[in-house]
Design a protein around this motif. Structure first.
Motif, PDB file in Angstrom:
ATOM      1  N   GLY A 120      11.464  13.358 -28.681  1.00 62.00           N
ATOM      2  CA  GLY A 120      10.278  12.647 -29.122  1.00 62.00           C
ATOM      3  C   GLY A 120       9.127  12.904 -28.174  1.00 62.00           C
ATOM      4  O   GLY A 120       9.275  13.604 -27.174  1.00 62.00           O
ATOM      5  N   THR A 121       7.986  12.342 -28.502  1.00 64.72           N
ATOM      6  CA  THR A 121       6.871  12.417 -27.573  1.00 64.72           C
ATOM      7  C   THR A 121       7.194  11.485 -26.413  1.00 64.72           C
ATOM      8  O   THR A 121       7.923  10.507 -26.568  1.00 64.72           O
ATOM      9  N   GLY A 122       6.677  11.769 -25.266  1.00 64.98           N
ATOM     10  CA  GLY A 122       7.141  11.068 -24.078  1.00 64.98           C
ATOM     11  C   GLY A 122       8.495  11.645 -23.745  1.00 64.98           C
ATOM     12  O   GLY A 122       8.850  12.757 -24.157  1.00 64.98           O
ATOM     13  N   LYS A 123       9.290  10.932 -23.031  1.00 67.94           N
ATOM     14  CA  LYS A 123      10.620  11.443 -22.686  1.00 67.94           C
ATOM     15  C   LYS A 123      11.666  10.564 -23.352  1.00 67.94           C
ATOM     16  O   LYS A 123      12.298   9.715 -22.722  1.00 67.94           O
ATOM     17  N   CYS A 124      11.815  10.759 -24.664  1.00 65.61           N
ATOM     18  CA  CYS A 124      12.772   9.967 -25.427  1.00 65.61           C
ATOM     19  C   CYS A 124      13.411  10.847 -26.497  1.00 65.61           C
ATOM     20  O   CYS A 124      12.961  11.958 -26.763  1.00 65.61           O
ATOM     21  N   LEU A 125      14.454  10.310 -27.093  1.00 63.11           N
ATOM     22  CA  LEU A 125      15.094  10.917 -28.248  1.00 63.11           C
ATOM     23  C   LEU A 125      14.568  10.192 -29.474  1.00 63.11           C
ATOM     24  O   LEU A 125      14.543   8.956 -29.500  1.00 63.11           O
ATOM     25  N   THR A 144       8.177   4.068 -37.897  1.00 66.08           N
ATOM     26  CA  THR A 144       8.776   4.981 -38.871  1.00 66.08           C
ATOM     27  C   THR A 144       9.937   5.789 -38.299  1.00 66.08           C
ATOM     28  O   THR A 144      10.502   6.634 -38.983  1.00 66.08           O
ATOM     29  N   ARG A 145      10.263   5.528 -37.046  1.00 66.24           N
ATOM     30  CA  ARG A 145      11.368   6.239 -36.405  1.00 66.24           C
ATOM     31  C   ARG A 145      11.988   5.336 -35.343  1.00 66.24           C
ATOM     32  O   ARG A 145      11.406   4.334 -34.954  1.00 66.24           O
ATOM     33  N   ILE A 146      13.158   5.721 -34.887  1.00 65.98           N
ATOM     34  CA  ILE A 146      13.820   5.036 -33.784  1.00 65.98           C
ATOM     35  C   ILE A 146      13.696   5.937 -32.569  1.00 65.98           C
ATOM     36  O   ILE A 146      13.877   7.156 -32.670  1.00 65.98           O
ATOM     37  N   GLU A 147      13.389   5.343 -31.434  1.00 67.68           N
ATOM     38  CA  GLU A 147      13.351   6.100 -30.191  1.00 67.68           C
ATOM     39  C   GLU A 147      14.400   5.536 -29.241  1.00 67.68           C
ATOM     40  O   GLU A 147      14.593   4.321 -29.168  1.00 67.68           O
TER      41      GLU A 147
END
Length: 145
Positions: A38-43, A114-117
């Protein structure tokens, strides 16, 4: 556009790299979804229709050179997935390393509209603490919200 995924929970990452996705988020996610950086440092976990919208937006709105960079970043790290029978996601070793979850015993599962991080707990706290209530008020005022 609906923003049905919200809230956050700190959940355990087991020895096999599995993390439970909260039951109230599973329905919005769907039986199959796309997991990518994801944006940043995530899944980021995208329902299939949101993944298609996201990638179409990149294709339609971003210049060729930058589009190639974004496609490489997101598509090279993407995988179609599903949860196991107990609502857990198996995060592979490589992706865990890239998003700062390698060796972590817990992570934050965050419903971002709209998504899970899925975030490293310390990094999530940094991101969450990166904006003050006054700054939020200023932004809302700026956009008349």
């Amino acid at each position: 556009m609906q923003y049905g995924l919200m809230g956050n929970r700190t959940n355990k990452i087991d020895a096999k790299g599995r993390i439970s996705i909260p039951a109230n988020m599973r329905g919005e996610l769907g039986a199959e979804f796309v997991a990518s950086r994801g944006t940043g440092k995530c899944l980021a976990l995208f329902p299939l229709d949101e993944w298609d919208k996201f990638m179409a937006g990149i294709h339609e709105k971003v210049t060729h050179k930058k589009r190639k960079q974004l496609e490489l970043f997101f598509l090279a790290n993407a995988e179609k997935m599903s949860l196991d029978g107990q609502g857990r996601l198996l995060i592979n070793d490589e992706l865990r390393k890239k998003v700062g979850l390698d060796g972590e015993e817990q992570a934050v599962v965050f419903g971002n509209g709209t998504r899970i991080e899925i975030w490293n707990c310390k990094q999530f706290d940094i991101e969450l603490g990166g904006i003050t209530a006054d700054e939020v008020d200023d932004i809302l005022d700026e956009y008349d919200l």
